[in-house]
Design a protein around this motif. Structure first.
Motif, PDB file in Angstrom:
ATOM      1  N   GLU A  56      58.989 -43.449 -96.111  1.00 58.76           N
ATOM      2  CA  GLU A  56      57.937 -42.667 -95.453  1.00 58.76           C
ATOM      3  C   GLU A  56      57.114 -43.546 -94.522  1.00 58.76           C
ATOM      4  O   GLU A  56      56.689 -44.637 -94.889  1.00 58.76           O
ATOM      5  N   PHE A  57      56.891 -43.075 -93.301  1.00 57.54           N
ATOM      6  CA  PHE A  57      56.045 -43.812 -92.362  1.00 57.54           C
ATOM      7  C   PHE A  57      55.288 -42.833 -91.471  1.00 57.54           C
ATOM      8  O   PHE A  57      55.696 -41.687 -91.281  1.00 57.54           O
ATOM      9  N   ASP A  58      54.169 -43.317 -90.927  1.00 53.70           N
ATOM     10  CA  ASP A  58      53.292 -42.489 -90.093  1.00 53.70           C
ATOM     11  C   ASP A  58      53.560 -42.653 -88.611  1.00 53.70           C
ATOM     12  O   ASP A  58      53.300 -41.735 -87.821  1.00 53.70           O
ATOM     13  N   ILE A  59      54.043 -43.832 -88.221  1.00 56.46           N
ATOM     14  CA  ILE A  59      54.155 -44.189 -86.802  1.00 56.46           C
ATOM     15  C   ILE A  59      55.522 -44.773 -86.531  1.00 56.46           C
ATOM     16  O   ILE A  59      55.988 -45.651 -87.265  1.00 56.46           O
ATOM     17  N   LEU A  60      56.147 -44.300 -85.466  1.00 58.89           N
ATOM     18  CA  LEU A  60      57.417 -44.862 -85.010  1.00 58.89           C
ATOM     19  C   LEU A  60      57.176 -45.555 -83.678  1.00 58.89           C
ATOM     20  O   LEU A  60      56.753 -44.921 -82.700  1.00 58.89           O
ATOM     21  N   LEU A  61      57.419 -46.856 -83.635  1.00 59.64           N
ATOM     22  CA  LEU A  61      57.309 -47.630 -82.396  1.00 59.64           C
ATOM     23  C   LEU A  61      58.707 -47.827 -81.834  1.00 59.64           C
ATOM     24  O   LEU A  61      59.491 -48.638 -82.334  1.00 59.64           O
ATOM     25  N   ALA A  62      59.022 -47.071 -80.789  1.00 62.57           N
ATOM     26  CA  ALA A  62      60.340 -47.154 -80.159  1.00 62.57           C
ATOM     27  C   ALA A  62      60.318 -48.269 -79.112  1.00 62.57           C
ATOM     28  O   ALA A  62      60.129 -48.046 -77.916  1.00 62.57           O
ATOM     29  N   ASN A  63      60.476 -49.469 -79.602  1.00 63.54           N
ATOM     30  CA  ASN A  63      60.467 -50.679 -78.770  1.00 63.54           C
ATOM     31  C   ASN A  63      61.921 -51.020 -78.454  1.00 63.54           C
ATOM     32  O   ASN A  63      62.571 -51.766 -79.172  1.00 63.54           O
ATOM     33  N   LEU A  64      62.437 -50.432 -77.370  1.00 64.92           N
ATOM     34  CA  LEU A  64      63.852 -50.574 -77.021  1.00 64.92           C
ATOM     35  C   LEU A  64      63.987 -51.380 -75.733  1.00 64.92           C
ATOM     36  O   LEU A  64      63.291 -51.108 -74.751  1.00 64.92           O
ATOM     37  N   ALA A  65      64.892 -52.342 -75.725  1.00 66.18           N
ATOM     38  CA  ALA A  65      65.030 -53.191 -74.540  1.00 66.18           C
ATOM     39  C   ALA A  65      66.409 -53.809 -74.465  1.00 66.18           C
ATOM     40  O   ALA A  65      67.122 -53.918 -75.462  1.00 66.18           O
ATOM     41  N   THR A  87      71.841 -47.997 -74.967  1.00 70.58           N
ATOM     42  CA  THR A  87      70.835 -48.840 -75.610  1.00 70.58           C
ATOM     43  C   THR A  87      69.430 -48.271 -75.497  1.00 70.58           C
ATOM     44  O   THR A  87      68.658 -48.289 -76.464  1.00 70.58           O
ATOM     45  N   LEU A  88      69.085 -47.744 -74.319  1.00 67.26           N
ATOM     46  CA  LEU A  88      67.706 -47.340 -74.056  1.00 67.26           C
ATOM     47  C   LEU A  88      67.432 -45.853 -74.257  1.00 67.26           C
ATOM     48  O   LEU A  88      66.312 -45.474 -74.631  1.00 67.26           O
ATOM     49  N   VAL A  89      68.407 -45.012 -73.981  1.00 66.03           N
ATOM     50  CA  VAL A  89      68.149 -43.567 -73.961  1.00 66.03           C
ATOM     51  C   VAL A  89      68.744 -42.840 -75.165  1.00 66.03           C
ATOM     52  O   VAL A  89      68.057 -42.077 -75.845  1.00 66.03           O
ATOM     53  N   ASP A  90      70.008 -43.063 -75.445  1.00 64.45           N
ATOM     54  CA  ASP A  90      70.696 -42.293 -76.486  1.00 64.45           C
ATOM     55  C   ASP A  90      70.043 -42.389 -77.867  1.00 64.45           C
ATOM     56  O   ASP A  90      70.068 -41.401 -78.625  1.00 64.45           O
ATOM     57  N   PRO A  91      69.440 -43.528 -78.251  1.00 60.67           N
ATOM     58  CA  PRO A  91      68.812 -43.570 -79.579  1.00 60.67           C
ATOM     59  C   PRO A  91      67.618 -42.628 -79.736  1.00 60.67           C
ATOM     60  O   PRO A  91      67.287 -42.249 -80.869  1.00 60.67           O
ATOM     61  N   LEU A  92      66.970 -42.249 -78.650  1.00 60.63           N
ATOM     62  CA  LEU A  92      65.724 -41.489 -78.767  1.00 60.63           C
ATOM     63  C   LEU A  92      65.904 -40.128 -79.432  1.00 60.63           C
ATOM     64  O   LEU A  92      65.185 -39.812 -80.395  1.00 60.63           O
ATOM     65  N   PRO A  93      66.818 -39.263 -78.974  1.00 60.41           N
ATOM     66  CA  PRO A  93      66.972 -37.987 -79.683  1.00 60.41           C
ATOM     67  C   PRO A  93      67.471 -38.157 -81.114  1.00 60.41           C
ATOM     68  O   PRO A  93      67.139 -37.348 -81.992  1.00 60.41           O
ATOM     69  N   ARG A  94      68.256 -39.200 -81.359  1.00 61.76           N
ATOM     70  CA  ARG A  94      68.731 -39.446 -82.723  1.00 61.76           C
ATOM     71  C   ARG A  94      67.574 -39.857 -83.633  1.00 61.76           C
ATOM     72  O   ARG A  94      67.490 -39.416 -84.784  1.00 61.76           O
ATOM     73  N   LEU A  95      66.690 -40.682 -83.115  1.00 60.82           N
ATOM     74  CA  LEU A  95      65.506 -41.060 -83.874  1.00 60.82           C
ATOM     75  C   LEU A  95      64.623 -39.846 -84.131  1.00 60.82           C
ATOM     76  O   LEU A  95      64.062 -39.683 -85.219  1.00 60.82           O
ATOM     77  N   CYS A  96      64.499 -39.001 -83.121  1.00 55.93           N
ATOM     78  CA  CYS A  96      63.693 -37.793 -83.259  1.00 55.93           C
ATOM     79  C   CYS A  96      64.249 -36.889 -84.357  1.00 55.93           C
ATOM     80  O   CYS A  96      63.506 -36.416 -85.229  1.00 55.93           O
ATOM     81  N   THR A 128      70.439 -48.673 -62.327  1.00 56.08           N
ATOM     82  CA  THR A 128      70.827 -48.308 -63.685  1.00 56.08           C
ATOM     83  C   THR A 128      69.639 -48.403 -64.634  1.00 56.08           C
ATOM     84  O   THR A 128      69.334 -47.465 -65.372  1.00 56.08           O
ATOM     85  N   TYR A 129      68.974 -49.528 -64.606  1.00 56.42           N
ATOM     86  CA  TYR A 129      67.839 -49.759 -65.496  1.00 56.42           C
ATOM     87  C   TYR A 129      66.713 -48.763 -65.224  1.00 56.42           C
ATOM     88  O   TYR A 129      66.154 -48.170 -66.160  1.00 56.42           O
ATOM     89  N   GLY A 134      63.492 -44.140 -66.645  1.00 56.65           N
ATOM     90  CA  GLY A 134      62.957 -42.853 -66.230  1.00 56.65           C
ATOM     91  C   GLY A 134      63.335 -41.744 -67.196  1.00 56.65           C
ATOM     92  O   GLY A 134      62.522 -40.857 -67.509  1.00 56.65           O
ATOM     93  N   ALA A 135      64.564 -41.774 -67.687  1.00 54.75           N
ATOM     94  CA  ALA A 135      65.002 -40.782 -68.667  1.00 54.75           C
ATOM     95  C   ALA A 135      64.174 -40.887 -69.945  1.00 54.75           C
ATOM     96  O   ALA A 135      63.822 -39.866 -70.556  1.00 54.75           O
ATOM     97  N   GLN A 136      63.845 -42.101 -70.350  1.00 54.01           N
ATOM     98  CA  GLN A 136      62.987 -42.279 -71.521  1.00 54.01           C
ATOM     99  C   GLN A 136      61.646 -41.569 -71.327  1.00 54.01           C
ATOM    100  O   GLN A 136      61.167 -40.846 -72.212  1.00 54.01           O
ATOM    101  N   LEU A 137      61.030 -41.787 -70.174  1.00 54.07           N
ATOM    102  CA  LEU A 137      59.711 -41.216 -69.931  1.00 54.07           C
ATOM    103  C   LEU A 137      59.765 -39.696 -69.878  1.00 54.07           C
ATOM    104  O   LEU A 137      58.874 -39.011 -70.398  1.00 54.07           O
ATOM    105  N   ALA A 138      60.806 -39.157 -69.250  1.00 55.19           N
ATOM    106  CA  ALA A 138      60.951 -37.707 -69.190  1.00 55.19           C
ATOM    107  C   ALA A 138      61.113 -37.124 -70.588  1.00 55.19           C
ATOM    108  O   ALA A 138      60.565 -36.054 -70.904  1.00 55.19           O
TER     109      ALA A 138
END
Length: 226
Positions: A56-65, A87-96, A128-129, A134-138
């Protein structure tokens, strides 16, 4: 030192890269219990495994680089494009998918992406980068407004010219040409310090910042826009 994160449990991703080490230190100083993960998230099932292992955690820090390629746009191949987005985009929906259901059940949560301002201004040899950042921010903007009704705040820091070992290692900072670039392009005339950036991240993850949802905050030493 304020204890504004006292009682908060934090899952920090890529804790050994980018802003990870300073986030770990600063969040701990503010009273947070930090679960620092250093594993790769490229595998489809990796985000779910990391979230499950953290408990269990309250905060997720998505520090991806990852180191930014400098390939001219017409020479970018499929492998480069796929690696950066994997590396930068695909993990986000999976984490969500893995983390948000528990946050909804508890009635609170925060997700903060540590992103890049490269998506906010055109940069040569960075297609590319910049596209991936940009996809992350959107994604954050869309996710933030969707989850706001559940008292889950999702935001992003879009940074550039911030001191960190991944993009501005010591040898780069010591280069006279880079120092001249700072004076020319950054109104502050210096890099934003790692602690300044991490302190802002800590504030955004505190209860004092519950009013921000789906926001992208540039941290660039004054560098923003076109």
């Amino acid at each position: 030192m304020s204890m504004m994160l006292q009682g908060k449990r934090v899952l920090l991703l890529q804790a050994d890269a980018f802003m990870g080490p300073v986030l770990w230190r600063v969040f701990s100083e503010h009273g947070a219990d930090v679960v620092a993960d250093t594993g790769e998230l490229v595998d489809v099932d990796a985000p779910a495994r990391v979230v499950a292992a953290a408990g269990e955690f309250d905060i997720l820090l998505a520090n991806l680089a990852l180191p930014a390629p400098s390939t001219p746009a017409t020479e970018v191949d499929e492998a480069e494009w796929r690696e950066v987005f994997a590396t930068l985009v695909d993990p986000l929906p999976r984490l969500c998918r893995a983390a948000v259901p528990a946050m909804k059940a508890r009635g609170h949560g925060k997700i903060l992406l540590i992103g890049s301002a490269s998506a906010l201004r055109g940069m040569k040899r960075a297609s590319t980068y910049s596209a991936a950042r940009g996809a992350q921010l959107a994604y954050v903007q869309a996710l933030g407004v969707e989850l706001a009704a559940y008292n889950i705040q999702v935001n992003a820091i879009a940074q550039n010219f911030v001191d960190n070992p991944t993009y501005f290692p010591a040898e780069v900072q010591a280069n006279p040409r880079f120092q001249e670039r700072l004076k020319r392009e950054v109104p502050l005339g210096r890099l934003v310090s790692a602690r300044e950036d991490a302190e802002f991240a800590a504030y955004l993850c505190s209860d004092a910042a519950n009013c921000f949802v789906g926001q992208v905050f540039p941290v660039c030493g004054g560098w923003v826009g076109r």
